[in-house]
Scaffold this active site. Structure first.
Site, PDB file in Angstrom:
ATOM      1  N   GLU A 152     -16.175  50.980  -8.198  1.00  0.00           N
ATOM      2  CA  GLU A 152     -15.351  50.633  -7.642  1.00  0.00           C
ATOM      3  C   GLU A 152     -14.682  49.356  -7.885  1.00  0.00           C
ATOM      4  OE1 GLU A 152     -17.924  51.987  -6.280  1.00  0.00           O
ATOM      5  OE2 GLU A 152     -17.550  53.939  -5.332  1.00  0.00           O
ATOM      6  N   GLN A 191     -22.347  57.341   5.256  1.00  0.00           N
ATOM      7  CA  GLN A 191     -21.159  56.744   4.367  1.00  0.00           C
ATOM      8  C   GLN A 191     -20.229  56.242   5.443  1.00  0.00           C
ATOM      9  OE1 GLN A 191     -20.256  58.928   0.951  1.00  0.00           O
ATOM     10  NE2 GLN A 191     -22.136  57.632  -0.106  1.00  0.00           N
ATOM     11  N   LYS A 213     -11.560  61.778   6.462  1.00  0.00           N
ATOM     12  CA  LYS A 213     -11.420  62.990   5.750  1.00  0.00           C
ATOM     13  C   LYS A 213     -10.722  63.880   6.412  1.00  0.00           C
ATOM     14  CE  LYS A 213     -14.724  65.909   3.336  1.00  0.00           C
ATOM     15  NZ  LYS A 213     -16.352  65.994   2.815  1.00  0.00           N
ATOM     16  N   MET A 250     -20.330  26.576 -16.715  1.00  0.00           N
ATOM     17  CA  MET A 250     -19.657  25.832 -15.647  1.00  0.00           C
ATOM     18  C   MET A 250     -20.806  25.213 -14.646  1.00  0.00           C
ATOM     19  SD  MET A 250     -16.925  24.177 -15.027  1.00  0.00           S
ATOM     20  CE  MET A 250     -15.598  24.993 -15.448  1.00  0.00           C
TER      21      MET A 250
END
Lengths: 167, 583
Positions: free
Chosen positions: B74, B137, B186, B494
């Site tokens: 994602e 979830q 949903k 860095m």
């Protein structure tokens, strides 16, 4: 710079999560909330939040600008004390003996407060007024032993005709 | 192997299709979503399916117009949408499922929010009846992302979807742009409703200022005529407002030198004689000294970020500050501002351009030109070792500054800002505000999806490359021809630099020993891999890479101890610069 109290009136969409957005903004940017009240406003679908904060002019200007960036915020007004009526309500419960009741009634009367509940060993006082008045009332009742205290926080409205226009 | 790209975006929206999509049919929330996105002109959506978005993905399955690119994470999806948005100026769209799918977007949302990138982020959520029950979830993604979105919606009814999507695109792409999240439970994506898009969007509490207050712009014009040593500090806002041409005219007319922040790079041509380079922590001598000595500093779409100002108390100490920005909250946030101009930067500059005249700056321009000549950016090149700055310069020379370059975060990012000569807006794509490692490569995929014919080069360090390397898969499958450069110095450069300079060379957890063989990694995904360890090899493999018609990863093994100079350390003012190793 000197830290002062400011009262900010925020007109918001009455949407789920709006309080979270506003409170979250204050928390995230490190602005202080002394009190916050929320309720319906003159227009259906809009709520009015009154937040009392401490800071200086610069901080209050930033608060106002940041609040305007929230999509659900319709109007932000900083209420200066002389053009505004501001009030809060406090319920104060004191534990007392029966013979002390008259003393409480005496205090209540001078404050134009009221006794809203009397128990065998308690009395509950309701006081409405500016923050100073409520503070003073609490101070006076302290010697009796305050066993419960609940304050609403300040709500406020501008005086006269120039009431917050809602776009 | 190099199959034709199935998901190549193209604007499918024509009048006929528009009419077809606008029909007030009773359709599912998922179909409403897809239709609404198509009607917004969305060309390609980046996403990843899961339980809560199954209805939406089911609707995609037989939709011939809808283009979706399946990333491998994602985070890759949202950075790709971000790269798409930054390179085109259009709204980027990504989609993920509830819970972990949604939380994997958080870094990408924060990245876009910090850099004002217009995104519409769609997440699934559990059934409305299950919200709040700690369902499988489930995550309160609107709550989690509240401080990092411009706005967000949790849609409760299918009939609200079309107007919410219209509002989301409007909010994302106007005023100060930013990410807007739409959370769709949903059942909302499954339930049916009549498709009824609004004729126009009007949001009561949202009216970004477009036209400036003319009195303030007139004050700016007056201040310019009186100034002797003015400087323009141009930022990201110039690019977001498509105001580069207006800025060019403004600078040319007034003859005022221009410094561009990291995100402002490309907003002003770097081959222009008035350009001073980037200011701030790793800024040029000319830019930093111009700011410190100027009597009028005109911030344009720049927010006086701490990496630009460093110690704000000593920043531009002799200057009157003028600030042009679309976001009123930026004015006075960091610096006391004498001349505020709130409005769309293009409108402000176009109005100002009608009024301004050449300022009395000949002596000043000559002075800053001297600084530019006397203190150019430099590095100690070597014939034995390949230097990272050399690699960036080589990439610049071989592409005439015409490529889209995306970077990750760290030393290589600064060297790109310093040594690549950008001449066009939207050609440097980099995470400036949040400084997100893992951003650069997927962002390049997004930029390449927007324009298949443009040369897109993703420049990464060996650290950041390992944060989103999985997207090599989609480059291979769809033949997305990104040139993936890995500047490999074996350490977190860095961090190493800071530990060397500020922490007495106590090198703590910077060694990336155990990194994969990047050439083999690329090839494991089916992407060509090349490697160079010296100048001759670098020239050779880079030429080869440019000739490859498809994705390619090029690893440049460079020396480890290079530092980014100039450097201003914390607490110092920007003219207190460390110019190089010797000093």
């Amino acid at each position: 710079m000197k830290q002062e109290k400011y009262t900010i009136s925020i007109l918001v969409n009455n949407q789920p999560g709006v309080l979270q957005r506003v409170a979250g903004l204050f928390a995230r940017r490190g602005y202080n909330i002394e009190s916050i009240t929320v309720g319906s406003s003159e227009e259906q679908g809009l709520s009015r939040m009154i937040i009392v904060t401490t800071g200086d002019d610069k901080i209050v200007e930033q608060i106002s600008k940041q609040l305007y960036k929230l999509i659900d915020v319709i109007k932000v007004v900083e209420l200066s004390s002389n053009s505004t009526v501001s009030r809060e309500l406090a319920l104060i419960k004191v534990g007392i003996e029966v013979e002390q009741r008259q003393q409480i009634f005496g205090i209540v009367e001078t404050f134009r407060a009221s006794v809203v509940d009397v128990g065998s060993k308690t009395m509950m006082v309701q006081v409405v007024g500016g923050t100073d008045k409520v503070d003073a009332m609490i101070e006076l009742l302290k010697p009796f032993g305050i066993t419960g205290l609940s304050r609403t926080g300040v709500t406020a409205l501008r005086r006269g005709l120039s009431q917050q226009k809602t776009n | 192997m190099q199959a034709q790209m199935k998901n190549q975006p193209s604007s499918v929206l024509n009048d006929e299709l528009r009419e077809q999509l606008m029909q007030p049919d009773e359709i599912t929330g998922s179909e409403i979503l897809l239709r609404s996105l198509l009607l917004q002109g969305v060309e390609c959506v980046f996403g990843y399916p899961g339980g809560a978005v199954l209805y939406i993905y089911d609707a995609m399955h037989d939709n011939p117009h809808f283009k979706h690119l399946l990333t491998r994470h994602e985070q890759g999806a949202i950075h790709a949408a971000d790269g798409y948005a930054r390179s085109t100026g259009k709204v980027g769209v990504c989609i993920a499922t509830s819970g972990p799918g949604a939380t994997n977007l958080v870094t990408g949302i924060a990245t876009a929010n910090m850099d004002s990138v217009p995104l519409v982020v769609i997440t699934g959520n559990v059934f409305t009846t299950a919200i709040g029950t700690d369902a499988f979830q489930e995550a309160d993604i609107t709550g989690i992302t509240l401080p990092i979105t411009k706005h967000s919606y949790l849609v409760k009814k299918a009939e609200d979807l079309s107007s919410v999507i219209q509002e989301a695109f409007h909010i994302a792409s106007t005023g100060r742009k930013g990410p807007v999240l739409i959370d769709i439970p949903k059942d909302v994506s499954a339930n049916k409703a009549i498709f009824n898009p609004l004729p126009s969007v009007n949001i009561r509490g949202y009216h970004p200022t477009v036209m400036p207050n003319k009195l303030q712009v007139n004050r700016l014009v007056e201040a310019i005529q009186q100034a002797e040593r003015p400087v323009i500090l141009a930022g990201n806002g110039v690019i977001h407002a498509d105001a580069d041409q207006a800025l060019l005219q403004f600078a040319n007319t007034t003859n005022i030198p221009v410094t561009t922040t990291l995100l402002g790079i490309g907003g002003f041509p770097s081959n222009h004689e008035l350009w001073l380079g980037m200011p701030g922590m790793h800024g040029t001598y000319a830019a930093n000294h111009a700011i410190q000595n100027c009597d009028l500093l005109i911030g344009i779409g720049a927010r006086f970020d701490d990496r630009v100002t460093m110690n704000t108390k000593g920043f531009a100490p002799k200057a009157t500050i003028a600030h042009i920005d679309v976001d009123p909250a930026e004015i006075g946030k960091t610096l006391e501002t004498a001349i505020p101009c709130v409005g769309d930067i293009k409108h402000v500059l176009e109005y100002a351009n009608k009024k301004v005249e050449r300022a009395n700056t000949d002596a000043w321009v000559q002075k800053v030109q001297t600084w530019k000549k006397e203190y150019p950016l430099s590095f100690a090149d070597s014939e034995e070792e390949l230097k990272p700055q050399y690699v960036i310069s080589m990439i610049n020379d071989t592409t005439d500054g015409e490529a889209i370059i995306t970077t990750d975060v760290g030393q290589h990012q600064m060297w790109v800002a310093q040594y690549y000569q950008f001449n066009h807006p939207r050609s440097l794509i980099t995470s400036g505000g949040l400084g997100t490692m893992g951003f650069g490569f997927p962002a390049a995929v997004g930029a390449q999806m927007a324009d298949r014919n443009r040369l897109v080069i993703s420049i990464n360090g060996d650290g950041g490359m390992q944060m989103c390397a999985q997207e090599l898969a989609i480059c291979a499958i769809h033949n997305i021809p990104v040139k993936v450069v890995v500047i490999n110095n074996g350490v977190l450069g860095m961090v190493r630099q800071w530990q060397e300079i500020i922490y007495d060379e106590r090198y703590s957890h910077i060694n990336l020993e155990g990194s994969p063989d990047f050439v083999k990694l690329a090839e494991a995904y089916g992407v060509r891999g090349l490697r160079a360890s010296n100048k001759a090899e670098a020239a050779e493999v880079w030429k080869q890479a440019l000739d490859i018609n498809g994705p390619v990863l090029i690893e440049f093994c460079v020396s480890q101890s290079e530092n980014v100079y100039p450097m201003v350390t914390q607490g110092k003012t920007i003219d207190q610069m460390i110019m190089g190793d010797e000093q």
